[in-house]
Design an enzyme around this catalytic site. Structure first.
Site, mmCIF file in Angstrom:
data_model
loop_
_atom_site.group_PDB
_atom_site.id
_atom_site.type_symbol
_atom_site.label_atom_id
_atom_site.label_comp_id
_atom_site.label_asym_id
_atom_site.label_seq_id
_atom_site.Cartn_x
_atom_site.Cartn_y
_atom_site.Cartn_z
ATOM 1 N N CYS A 66 -18.002 -1.422 -10.392
ATOM 2 C CA CYS A 66 -16.569 -1.374 -10.634
ATOM 3 C C CYS A 66 -16.088 0.039 -10.938
ATOM 4 O O CYS A 66 -14.993 0.434 -10.539
ATOM 5 C CB CYS A 66 -16.178 -2.313 -11.761
ATOM 6 S SG CYS A 66 -17.000 -1.978 -13.305
ATOM 7 N N HIS A 98 -15.825 -3.637 -17.669
ATOM 8 C CA HIS A 98 -15.205 -3.555 -16.358
ATOM 9 C C HIS A 98 -14.280 -2.334 -16.324
ATOM 10 O O HIS A 98 -13.886 -1.828 -17.369
ATOM 11 C CB HIS A 98 -14.419 -4.846 -16.095
ATOM 12 C CG HIS A 98 -13.968 -5.001 -14.684
ATOM 13 N ND1 HIS A 98 -14.801 -4.796 -13.612
ATOM 14 C CD2 HIS A 98 -12.768 -5.367 -14.153
ATOM 15 C CE1 HIS A 98 -14.143 -5.011 -12.501
ATOM 16 N NE2 HIS A 98 -12.891 -5.367 -12.799
ATOM 17 N N ASP A 147 -6.993 -4.339 -9.104
ATOM 18 C CA ASP A 147 -8.441 -4.341 -9.318
ATOM 19 C C ASP A 147 -9.144 -4.227 -7.979
ATOM 20 O O ASP A 147 -9.341 -5.228 -7.284
ATOM 21 C CB ASP A 147 -8.867 -5.622 -10.040
ATOM 22 C CG ASP A 147 -10.293 -5.520 -10.537
ATOM 23 O OD1 ASP A 147 -11.003 -4.582 -10.116
ATOM 24 O OD2 ASP A 147 -10.706 -6.364 -11.345
#
Lengths: 662, 348
Positions: A417, A461, A477
């Site tokens: 991520c 994250h 995202d």
């Protein structure tokens, strides 16, 4: 002579029991003591046991004092101090073991037992788990049994019986302790400054993000925080726990933007919210950092008892001091909101800065995207991630070059991520869209047993926010484009397990929540969380809440009625329990004695039925009652002292005879 | 008297008048209170709930200090489990308090026999502790009130009983009521000490002290014509079977040796004649009234013992009390009892 031998061996057994109790108390300390201290103490206790068994004298102080001095010097050598917390514990441990060698009076026994109690407490510096608590119970059980044994004078019940006695005392003490635990007014510690060595580094999100950092976190199963929602929990894809917001990039590492210089009045932050806030409670583990985590836009700042809490213009929540212990705070968050949704963004330039001269390919693509409308630029970039053959993996190839973003976007195309969020923000800025990286946690694991959502370090994250005119900051995202399952479920389940190794085993269990192991894991998690919530973190605030709740519940008429009924039942049970059982024949005999007493012939306390009968026969009574009483007493005497007989028919006869005595 | 003759005690001398008065007052109050508690003790006495007292021992106070340290440590280091330990230890102390109290409360005490003794000897009072409850009692310390530290410990099983003899010193003849008894226990943990008072319903008869260098037995109450009086026991008249109380030196060893014990042999006593001819009379009133009363009683006691030892049947006269000449334990006891209770003390 045999008797003397017996008492001696009894002393020995008592001493061995005390040694066993001491070993139980000291055993968990081995985990954190320097090996030489553990070895020395073990050897000393073994020596003491040997002396006891062989019945030899304890060593003289001439031997003990230099030994103790050497041990102290050793502690000084190891810890550079005698007073710190760890050094103090080591000193105490050795004090107890040496005291075992210097026991001459009953007073010394008490000293050892009391020191052991204190050592049980010091073990909680290092561990306060449920297992530690169980070990504490067993240690106290043995300590009590040892103390009890030394109080006995003559007959010594077997060890099992003595342990049972201590267990009974412990059983009596447990509810008292529980009540005191809940009701005793709590004071927020510390009372005085604690030594620095009481805190050690802990894992958690940091203020910076560079490739590999979150990947490290993602391999930790440590709990970051637990959340209890007042109502139903929102779905997983909405659970973005906001942490540090990063806006500065030096080509390799993302850092927070410098705070605005205080040249002018701070810009008011325009936030528009809609709908009812979502209420929840966060129990955050000690992180040694100042970050606190909330969903989206919190309604108000969380309150901590001992330190202020601030919020930044990027909606980061920060405590005034590092969180060195577990904290709990209440929050209410608006899920539907718009942030800085004006026509223009103040300080727009801060969110467009890029390091000059690196990543030419990305910069060129940004310039190409800039021809589109801002919203379309975002979509185009996301489309690139979803269709460009990107792979979501923990084992991302290293990107050592100066153009790391270029290498990732165009060559390796595999990352975690942090790679995606970083590259996306870079691309957006190159395209002229204000953007920033937001780190935090995403998702969490709902425990169906106690309704707590557990957010682990592996849920760490990084995502992005872009600013669009009239829409404000919008969360994007990019990872969700590559691995949609990442935000649907937690990271561990999103990733295929590595073929071998412990991590794989752990995730295999996790991957099936309905299996027996999965359920067991939930049960253990719930027990641990309950333990943390109610035992380890029972703070003054929590106590106040509970008391308020209790007050509310207790002063209802149902509770009072229930309480009264319980009292009545206890009273009745006690009454029936205590009433001795009297044989019906004996009851009749007592009745006869009472009746004869009314007639002027009370039975003397030392008089048996036969002697009484003789006296009754000689007394001036009416002949009818006299013969009846005589017959009664004869039959009673025969029943009581004679050979066993069928006494079923005796009762009516005696009753009849009794009725004739008047 | 002895205390007055001894060296003056420095501490007592230095104490102020007020302190001494206060101490005396407190002592009197304490005695009065103990007497009030035990005033109605007759026969079996159950140590009721209201007469068992309890205070922490020194170890108990130390444990209190430990609890405080544990609590402060838990607060300072914010140890949730530390609070648990602190309260658990406190709970154990409470449990110990209750257990110590229950170890004593409900125990039944009964006075046993108290054999007669001579003044100066220790009178052993037999005491019984009976446990009618379902609770085993351990380490119950029993001693008289004035003993510096209790010397005897008892264990009484549930439904069982235990007995012991406590020795009380005697000084004067007459009835000696058993001193007040202190029953105490620290079982199980020794953090608390529970105690109670008990007045055993028992008394021992204390005979006068036998005079050490008493003059020989009086020649005779009624001097025989030939004046050879006290002889009597020299003429061997035969043997009879042994009876308890016969002096050892009158055993007919030669005859006993001839009887095979395996064939039912038994002890034989030589019997003498002559004592009857010339009867020994121990007459209290014959002693010179110049002598101290206690000395006279003391001398009579010695003579009774001596006559008994030499197996001389003796008559006994003391005021209106008169026993015909006889020998044996019962006769001796009657004579000694009369001596012990002479003047004042009624025979009860």
């Amino acid at each position: 002579m045999k008797r003397a031998g017996m008492t001696l061996s009894r002393d020995k057994r008592d001493t061995l029991l005390l040694i066993a109790a001491t070993v139980l108390v000291l055993a968990p300390h081995v985990l954190h003591l320097p090996p030489w201290v553990s070895l020395l103490c073990g050897a000393t206790l073994a020596w003491r046991a040997l002396l006891t068994v062989q019945g030899r004298r304890l060593p003289r102080n001439l031997v003990l004092v230099p030994l103790a001095a050497c041990a102290m010097a050793g502690v000084l050598q190891t810890y550079d101090t005698l007073l710190g917390r760890d050094a103090g514990v080591a000193m105490l441990v050795m004090l107890v073991t040496f005291k075992m060698l210097e026991m001459h009076a009953r007073r010394d026994l008490f000293v050892v037992v009391f020191l052991c109690f204190f050592l049980v407490l010091t073990n909680f510096f290092y561990s306060q788990s449920i297992g530690t608590a169980l070990l504490m119970l067993v240690s106290i059980l043995f300590l009590l049994a040892a103390q009890l044994s030394f109080q006995l004078t003559g007959r010594v019940p077997p060890l099992g019986a003595r342990l049972k006695m201590s267990a009974r005392m412990l059983g009596f003490a447990l509810p008292l302790a529980a009540a005191a635990f809940v009701l005793f007014p709590r004071i927020e510690g510390p009372l005085w400054g604690m030594p620095d060595d009481s805190r050690s580094a802990r894992t958690g999100l940091s203020d910076t993000m560079s490739p590999g950092q979150i990947t490290d976190l993602a391999q930790s199963e440590d709990v970051a925080f637990r959340v209890k929602f007042d109502g139903a929990a929102p779905p997983q894809p909405q659970l973005y726990w906001r942490g540090p917001v990063l806006g500065n990039f030096d080509g390799r590492t993302w850092t927070r933007v410098d705070p605005l210089p205080r040249r002018s009045t701070p810009q008011p932050l325009s936030i528009a919210v809609a709908g009812a806030p979502l209420r929840y409670q966060v129990t955050q583990e000690a992180s040694n950092a100042r970050w606190m985590f909330a969903l989206e836009v919190p309604q108000s700042l969380p309150v901590l008892a001992d330190r202020p809490v601030n919020v930044s213009g990027e909606l980061e929540i920060q405590a005034g001091a590092p969180l060195t212990e577990r904290v709990r705070y209440e929050l209410a968050s608006f899920v539907r909101f718009s942030l800085q949704a004006g026509d223009a963004l103040p300080d727009r330039s801060r969110w467009l800065l890029l390091p000059w001269g690196h990543n030419p390919r990305t910069l060129a693509e940004g310039r190409r995207l800039a021809e589109l409308e801002p919203a379309r630029r975002v979509q185009a970039a996301l489309a690139r991630f979803s269709r460009g053959g990107y792979v979501y993996t923990l084992q991302a190839p290293l990107l050592p070059g100066a153009d790391a973003i270029d290498d990732f976007l165009y060559d390796t195309r595999a990352g975690f991520c942090e790679h995606y969020a970083g590259a996306f923000v870079f691309l957006m800025r190159a395209a002229g869209v204000p953007a920033r990286v937001v780190t935090g946690y995403q998702g969490g694991e709902m425990n169906p047993l106690d309704g707590y959502l557990t957010v682990r370090q592996s849920d760490a994250h990084a995502w992005a926010e872009v600013w669009l005119a009239r829409r404000g900051w919008v969360r994007v995202d990019p990872t969700a484009m590559v691995a949609p399952e990442r935000v649907q479920r937690s990271v561990a389940r999103a990733l295929p397990p590595p073929p071998f190794g412990f991590a794989g085993l752990g995730r295999l269990v996790q991957s099936d929540p309905d299996s027996l192991l999965g359920r067991l894991r939930y049960a253990i998690g719930a027990a641990n969380n309950g333990w943390n919530q109610w035992v380890l973190n029972y703070s003054p605030r929590r106590q106040q809440d509970l008391m308020g709740q209790l007050q509310h519940e207790l002063f209802k008429w149902q509770s009072i009625a229930l309480f009264l009924m319980l009292c009545l039942m206890l009273f009745l049970v006690g009454k029936f329990y205590r009433r001795p059982k009297i044989d019906p024949v004996d009851a009749l005999y007592s009745a006869l004695c009472r009746r004869l007493g009314q007639l002027g012939l009370p039975r003397a306390p030392d008089e048996g039925p036969t002697a009484y009968a003789a006296r009754v026969a000689a007394a001036p009574l009416a002949p009818g009652p006299q013969t009846a009483a005589g017959e009664f007493l004869r039959r009673y005497s025969a029943w009581r002292y004679g050979p066993p007989d069928a006494s079923a028919s005796l009762l009516p006869i005696l009753k009849d005879l009794l009725s004739r005595v008047r | 008297m002895a205390a007055a003759l001894g060296p003056p005690r420095k501490r007592g001398a230095r104490q102020g008048w007020l302190a001494r008065q206060g101490k005396a007052w407190a002592g009197a109050r304490r005695d009065k209170w103990r007497a009030a508690v035990t005033a109605r003790d007759r026969g079996d006495v159950v140590l009721g709930q209201r007469r068992v007292y309890i205070v922490p021992t020194r170890a108990g106070l130390g444990f209190g200090a430990l609890l405080l340290v544990l609590l402060v440590g838990s607060i300072n280091y914010n140890l949730g489990l530390g609070y648990g330990l602190t309260f658990l230890a406190a709970g154990c102390a409470v449990a110990d308090m209750l257990a110590t109290w229950r170890n004593l409360a409900g125990l039944t005490l009964r006075a046993g026999r108290a054999p007669d003794v001579f003044a100066g000897e220790d009178a052993p009072f037999e005491l019984h502790a009976l446990n009618h409850t379902r609770l085993d009692r351990y380490a119950v310390w029993i001693d008289f009130e004035h003993a510096p530290a209790p010397r005897h410990a008892l264990d009484v099983k549930a439904g069982g009983s235990a007995a012991l003899a406590l020795a009380a010193p005697t000084r004067v003849r007459g009835w000696l009521a058993a001193p007040r008894v202190r029953v105490a226990t620290s079982f199980p943990l020794g953090l608390f000490r529970a105690w109670s008072w008990w007045q055993p319903d028992s008394r021992a008869l204390v005979y006068p002290f036998p005079e050490q260098d008493a003059p020989p037995l009086p020649a005779s109450g009624r001097p025989s014509p030939d004046g050879s009086g006290a002889a009597g026991s020299e003429d061997f008249a035969g043997v009879r079977s042994y009876q308890p109380g016969d002096p050892m030196r009158h055993l007919a060893w030669r005859q006993i040796a001839r009887l095979d014990p395996a064939l039912g042999g038994r002890l034989l006593t030589r019997q003498f004649e002559g004592g009857a001819v010339d009867e020994l009379l121990l007459d209290f009133d014959a002693l010179s009234p110049q002598l101290d009363l206690e000395l006279r009683l003391s001398r009579m006691t010695r003579w009774v013992l001596e006559a008994e030892q030499r197996a001389l049947p003796y008559a006994f006269r003391m005021g209106r009390l008169e026993f015909a000449a006889a020998l044996g334990a019962a006769h001796q006891a009657a004579c000694l009892r009369a001596l012990a209770l002479h003047g004042g003390a009624e025979d009860a």
